[in-house]
Design a protein around this motif. Structure first.
Motif, mmCIF file in Angstrom:
data_model
loop_
_atom_site.group_PDB
_atom_site.id
_atom_site.type_symbol
_atom_site.label_atom_id
_atom_site.label_comp_id
_atom_site.label_asym_id
_atom_site.label_seq_id
_atom_site.Cartn_x
_atom_site.Cartn_y
_atom_site.Cartn_z
ATOM 1 N N GLU A 236 38.451 40.499 49.847
ATOM 2 C CA GLU A 236 39.128 39.213 49.896
ATOM 3 C C GLU A 236 40.501 39.333 49.257
ATOM 4 O O GLU A 236 40.730 40.173 48.392
ATOM 5 C CB GLU A 236 38.310 38.155 49.142
ATOM 6 C CG GLU A 236 38.834 36.748 49.391
ATOM 7 C CD GLU A 236 38.170 35.752 48.456
ATOM 8 O OE1 GLU A 236 38.233 34.563 48.757
ATOM 9 O OE2 GLU A 236 37.616 36.174 47.443
ATOM 10 N N ALA A 237 41.440 38.494 49.706
ATOM 11 C CA ALA A 237 42.782 38.488 49.126
ATOM 12 C C ALA A 237 42.707 38.217 47.632
ATOM 13 O O ALA A 237 41.921 37.394 47.177
ATOM 14 C CB ALA A 237 43.631 37.413 49.808
ATOM 15 N N ALA A 238 43.524 38.922 46.879
ATOM 16 C CA ALA A 238 43.493 38.768 45.428
ATOM 17 C C ALA A 238 44.907 38.670 44.865
ATOM 18 O O ALA A 238 45.197 39.162 43.796
ATOM 19 C CB ALA A 238 42.745 39.926 44.792
ATOM 20 N N ALA B 274 45.110 29.238 32.525
ATOM 21 C CA ALA B 274 44.514 30.306 33.335
ATOM 22 C C ALA B 274 44.814 30.077 34.806
ATOM 23 O O ALA B 274 45.052 28.935 35.223
ATOM 24 C CB ALA B 274 43.000 30.360 33.109
ATOM 25 N N PRO B 275 44.804 31.135 35.619
ATOM 26 C CA PRO B 275 45.033 30.962 37.061
ATOM 27 C C PRO B 275 43.932 30.109 37.700
ATOM 28 O O PRO B 275 42.794 30.065 37.216
ATOM 29 C CB PRO B 275 44.993 32.395 37.598
ATOM 30 C CG PRO B 275 45.265 33.267 36.420
ATOM 31 C CD PRO B 275 44.660 32.550 35.246
ATOM 32 N N TYR C 289 44.808 23.183 47.814
ATOM 33 C CA TYR C 289 43.881 22.549 46.865
ATOM 34 C C TYR C 289 43.399 23.651 45.929
ATOM 35 O O TYR C 289 42.719 24.589 46.364
ATOM 36 C CB TYR C 289 42.718 21.909 47.608
ATOM 37 C CG TYR C 289 43.116 20.645 48.341
ATOM 38 C CD1 TYR C 289 42.826 19.390 47.811
ATOM 39 C CD2 TYR C 289 43.792 20.708 49.556
ATOM 40 C CE1 TYR C 289 43.195 18.232 48.475
ATOM 41 C CE2 TYR C 289 44.172 19.555 50.230
ATOM 42 C CZ TYR C 289 43.860 18.323 49.683
ATOM 43 O OH TYR C 289 44.248 17.176 50.346
ATOM 44 N N MET C 290 43.749 23.534 44.645
ATOM 45 C CA MET C 290 43.555 24.623 43.690
ATOM 46 C C MET C 290 42.676 24.181 42.526
ATOM 47 O O MET C 290 42.804 23.079 42.028
ATOM 48 C CB MET C 290 44.921 25.079 43.166
ATOM 49 C CG MET C 290 45.833 25.630 44.249
ATOM 50 S SD MET C 290 47.547 25.886 43.692
ATOM 51 C CE MET C 290 48.233 24.240 43.960
ATOM 52 N N GLY D 240 42.225 31.708 48.908
ATOM 53 C CA GLY D 240 41.791 32.935 48.265
ATOM 54 C C GLY D 240 42.759 33.440 47.213
ATOM 55 O O GLY D 240 42.373 34.224 46.340
ATOM 56 N N ASP D 241 44.020 33.009 47.282
ATOM 57 C CA ASP D 241 44.994 33.421 46.274
ATOM 58 C C ASP D 241 44.688 32.765 44.932
ATOM 59 O O ASP D 241 44.040 31.721 44.863
ATOM 60 C CB ASP D 241 46.412 33.030 46.693
ATOM 61 C CG ASP D 241 46.947 33.884 47.826
ATOM 62 O OD1 ASP D 241 46.404 34.988 48.039
ATOM 63 O OD2 ASP D 241 47.903 33.451 48.500
#
Length: 252
Positions: A106-108, A146-147, A161-162, A228-229
């Motif tokens: 998965e994208a990271a 934090a991210p 949406y994060m 996914g980011d």
């Protein structure tokens, strides 16, 4: 709508949305692991390069599989479900999506977004702090600690949406939405963050603003981040905001 279990053991179900879309559902709650499964399913299906699939739309808990409406001799519904089930087989035997990293990556990416929390931008900071029993400084600290994960894009092009934010930032949407918010407004609700990519109405609580352009229809990949980011919010001053904004406008 017809629902079709994938199998007695597969962790998803299929349902039809009209004649040209199949929804694959992986859960019923906002959870990073469920969202990761939807994202990984999208990657597996994309890599299969099925010519009759026009688009893949991952959301919080589902994946929309859109079919070309004019593709000659598309597969029958049962055949399509069997094909998708076979493609998703690497995900079928893992209870924990994180244990299945070898099957699909998965994208990271980590995307850093500068945010100015000056009171002129963070017009709801006082209300948020009062509701959450925190100081304004604590609200900002928790928001940048934090991210957060980009679960999906929606509402407007390039709007992510994060989440999920710290539980201490739990606050609902405003009872009365605003009719106009400027592009770049950073807002929170329901332990999530959104950034309005364009001038628009909005009902979330505004904590600040970013000077970055989040969506450019003329420059691929168009949106600054993708599902996914991971996004890290970085505190900047009002002066830094104006400097970055000026550079952004010059580039445009």
């Amino acid at each position: 709508m017809n629902s079709h279990p994938a199998s007695s053991t597969a962790p998803w179900t299929f349902s039809s949305e009209g004649d040209h879309c199949v929804i694959i559902r992986f859960g019923d709650q906002i959870d990073p692991a469920i969202n990761a499964r939807a994202r990984q399913a999208a990657e597996l299906i994309h890599n299969a390069q099925l010519p009759y699939i026009s688009d893949l739309v991952p959301t919080f808990t589902t994946l929309g599989v859109c079919l070309h409406p004019f593709y000659p001799q598309p597969p029958a519904h049962k055949e399509l479900i069997n094909t998708l089930t076979e493609i998703l087989a690497p995900l079928a035997h893992s209870d924990n999506i994180r244990d299945n990293a070898a099957a699909v990556t998965e994208a990271a990416r980590l995307i850093r977004i500068p945010v100015c929390y000056d009171p002129s931008f963070g017009i709801d900071l006082d209300d948020i702090a009062r509701h959450c029993g925190l100081t304004v400084e604590e609200v900002i600290q928790l928001h940048t600690a934090a991210p957060v994960r980009v679960f999906m894009l929606g509402f407007a092009p390039g709007m992510g949406y994060m989440g999920l934010s710290d539980e201490r930032l739990a606050i609902g949407r405003r009872s009365t939405p605003r009719k106009h918010l400027p592009a770049g407004s950073v807002a929170i609700a329901n332990r999530q963050t959104v950034i309005y990519p364009n001038d628009s109405p909005g009902g979330w609580n505004i904590v600040g603003a970013t000077p970055l352009r989040l969506f450019d229809p003329h420059t691929p990949p168009y949106a600054r981040y993708a599902p996914g980011d991971q996004v890290q919010f970085d505190i900047i001053s009002r002066q830094e905001y104006e400097q970055i904004k000026a550079r952004t406008e010059t580039i445009r």
